[in-house]
Structure formats: C-alpha cells, structure tokens
Design a protein around this motif. Sequence first.
Motif, mmCIF file in Angstrom:
data_model
loop_
_atom_site.group_PDB
_atom_site.id
_atom_site.type_symbol
_atom_site.label_atom_id
_atom_site.label_comp_id
_atom_site.label_asym_id
_atom_site.label_seq_id
_atom_site.Cartn_x
_atom_site.Cartn_y
_atom_site.Cartn_z
ATOM 1 N N TYR A 72 -52.635 58.756 -34.740
ATOM 2 C CA TYR A 72 -53.204 58.971 -33.408
ATOM 3 C C TYR A 72 -52.318 58.252 -32.403
ATOM 4 O O TYR A 72 -52.266 57.026 -32.366
ATOM 5 N N ASN A 73 -51.585 59.036 -31.625
ATOM 6 C CA ASN A 73 -50.637 58.499 -30.643
ATOM 7 C C ASN A 73 -49.646 57.535 -31.305
ATOM 8 O O ASN A 73 -49.520 56.375 -30.916
ATOM 9 N N GLU A 74 -48.930 58.049 -32.296
ATOM 10 C CA GLU A 74 -47.976 57.237 -33.057
ATOM 11 C C GLU A 74 -46.558 57.813 -32.967
ATOM 12 O O GLU A 74 -45.803 57.789 -33.925
ATOM 13 N N GLN A 75 -46.179 58.332 -31.803
ATOM 14 C CA GLN A 75 -44.862 58.950 -31.661
ATOM 15 C C GLN A 75 -43.727 57.959 -31.909
ATOM 16 O O GLN A 75 -42.646 58.345 -32.354
ATOM 17 N N GLU A 76 -43.958 56.692 -31.640
ATOM 18 C CA GLU A 76 -42.909 55.686 -31.835
ATOM 19 C C GLU A 76 -42.779 55.273 -33.291
ATOM 20 O O GLU A 76 -41.666 54.969 -33.758
ATOM 21 N N THR A 77 -43.883 55.257 -34.016
ATOM 22 C CA THR A 77 -43.861 54.729 -35.379
ATOM 23 C C THR A 77 -43.546 55.771 -36.444
ATOM 24 O O THR A 77 -43.048 55.420 -37.510
ATOM 25 N N VAL A 78 -43.825 57.051 -36.170
ATOM 26 C CA VAL A 78 -43.648 58.091 -37.194
ATOM 27 C C VAL A 78 -42.204 58.150 -37.715
ATOM 28 O O VAL A 78 -41.979 58.150 -38.936
ATOM 29 N N PRO A 79 -41.170 58.201 -36.851
ATOM 30 C CA PRO A 79 -39.791 58.246 -37.383
ATOM 31 C C PRO A 79 -39.432 56.990 -38.176
ATOM 32 O O PRO A 79 -38.732 57.076 -39.194
ATOM 33 N N ILE A 80 -39.898 55.820 -37.707
ATOM 34 C CA ILE A 80 -39.607 54.574 -38.419
ATOM 35 C C ILE A 80 -40.280 54.582 -39.783
ATOM 36 O O ILE A 80 -39.687 54.183 -40.798
ATOM 37 N N PHE A 81 -41.522 55.038 -39.823
ATOM 38 C CA PHE A 81 -42.249 55.131 -41.086
ATOM 39 C C PHE A 81 -41.520 56.069 -42.058
ATOM 40 O O PHE A 81 -41.336 55.739 -43.239
ATOM 41 N N TYR A 82 -41.106 57.213 -41.571
ATOM 42 C CA TYR A 82 -40.411 58.208 -42.405
ATOM 43 C C TYR A 82 -39.141 57.611 -43.015
ATOM 44 O O TYR A 82 -38.882 57.751 -44.217
ATOM 45 N N ARG A 83 -38.349 56.920 -42.190
ATOM 46 C CA ARG A 83 -37.111 56.335 -42.699
ATOM 47 C C ARG A 83 -37.398 55.234 -43.717
ATOM 48 O O ARG A 83 -36.724 55.131 -44.754
ATOM 49 N N THR A 84 -38.388 54.409 -43.446
ATOM 50 C CA THR A 84 -38.682 53.282 -44.324
ATOM 51 C C THR A 84 -39.165 53.746 -45.689
ATOM 52 O O THR A 84 -38.757 53.210 -46.734
#
Length: 319
Positions: free
Chosen positions: A10-22
Amino acid sequence: MLLSIVIPCYNEQETVPIFYRTVNEVAPELNAKIEFLFIDDGSTDNTINVIKDLSGRDDRVHYVSFSRNFGKEAAIYAGIRNAAGEYVVLMDADLQDPPALLPQMLHEIQDNGYDCVATRRVTRKGEPPIRSFFARMFYRLINRMSKTEIVDGARDYQMMTRQVADAILSIGEYNRFSKGIFGWVGFRKKWIEYENVERVAGETKWSFWKLFVYALDGIIAYSTVPLVISSVLGLILCLVAFIFIIVIIVRTLVFGDPTQGWPSLACIIILLAGLQLFFIGILGQYLAKTYLETKRRPIYLVKEKKVALPEDYAQTAAQ
C-alpha cells in the motif's frame, strides 16, 4: 519446487524495487524457484505501475490490484489464494522482514519436517516507546483472554506448506485477524527470532489509532471474555447496590438518620450509566461483527491482475 513470495503493498513505490533486488540477491541460496506475487491494496501512488514494470521485465513477477484499499488482512488472503507455489511466504515490502532468513525458513520445512516457519521480533528498536508498551500489553491481554496462542512480537512474515495455506483459505470469514488465524489452524510450527529492522524507505501506514482498532478486532475475533467480564461486573454492582440499600434502610430505622448526600448519589448514577454504555458498546462490537459476516460481502475486489493460477483455484484448494 516453487516458492510463492506474497507481498502486500500500500503506497510502497519506493520500497518495491529495493525489495525485488534484495530478494534476488538471496534467491541463489534457495532450494526452489520463486514467484513474486505483489498485492496492490488500492495504492494511491505509483506502486502498481512500478510492479507492472517489474512484471514486464521478469516473468516471475505477478500481481493482483484491488479496486480500492481493503486492508492488509484482505491482501494477505488474496495473496495466499492466488499463490501458485508448493510453499508460500508472506513478506512486507519495506524489508522489515529480512529476506536473509528465507533459506533457513525453507530448510526447516524441507529438511526438518515443519509445516510452517514463523518469525517474531525480540526487540522493538526504532518504535515509539508508547507503541511498544501498548503492543506488549496487547499480547499479554489477548493470550489471557483467548485459547488461541498469539506469540508476542509475532510477524506476518512466515513460510508455509500448501497444506497450511489451504487451511487458511478454508477460513472464509470477512472480519479477518491473521495472527489469530495462523495460530488457530495449528500444524507443526517453528519460530525464528530476530531483532527489529527499520523500514528501508517510505513511512509506516500504521498509526497508533489503526493499531488500537486492529487490537480490538483481534480481541473480539478470538475471545468472548469481554462479554463475560461485563456480565460478572454487572452482577457484582447489583449485589453492591443491594447491600447499600439494606444498610440505608437499617440506618434509617435504627438511628433515624435520613439518607443524605445528593452529590455522591449523582456521581454513582453517572458511574453506573457510564458502565452501562460501556457494556452496551462491547455488545455492539460483537453484534457489528456478526452483522458484517451475515452480509457475506467479498473480502476484496480485483481491478486487474496477472497471476499463474486459474480463477477458481481457491475453491479447488479448499476442497
């Protein structure tokens, strides 16, 4: 083996790419293929477009996007329902659930025979002290009230077999409290402890008020003790009132002392009226939950999705 990683967003546009890479950095250590299943819970920012961009570049990335915000409980249910893997793991996109634990969790299930591996925080570093205090009080209170064990510091971050996932899907109640559901279904569970990790980016969506309401939902969902308390306290007050009536009558007849003190009488009336309203409120909460259940509204509505499972998987799995 396929491991489905369910990520409510929910409103995680900043964290989604970081999560994917990690997670991709940890993926080579896993003895399974992985599927990313993002559940967009009606985000108002660019979250769904970020997820779609990842999905366009990686066939392992799937998503379900809600028509509006239905809450994390609905997102968890939707994620488990649409997960294709033999194993399912729930994770937050903000990386407060360390991906580094994934290999150990999968090892416990594959090699040690556990049905579910759950995690709990042993510290609350970074949280406001008042929130930490009330969180600890909530776990103590609900474990005294409920027969379903809810471990202090338990996170939604846990890995489960398909059998456990199907058991959770079979509980189709509208008012969902996942921590209680995870404990209620049982199965052989392993707990992994870790220290609190702060968000990698963005801000938490859980205010103190939202957490307070969530705690009340949990108590109402897994305990009828508040109803018992109101009944017992009401009976005690009736007995106390009866004793006072006898005392007043005896004092008047023996000593000829008329009853005095209207301010104290007014305070007593206000106190009893407040208690009555409080008990009616408790009863109203249970009645409201029952009312919502009888409506049989869907737990969530889908606007768009890209998943690896047919629409009727949940019904097939539950059977």
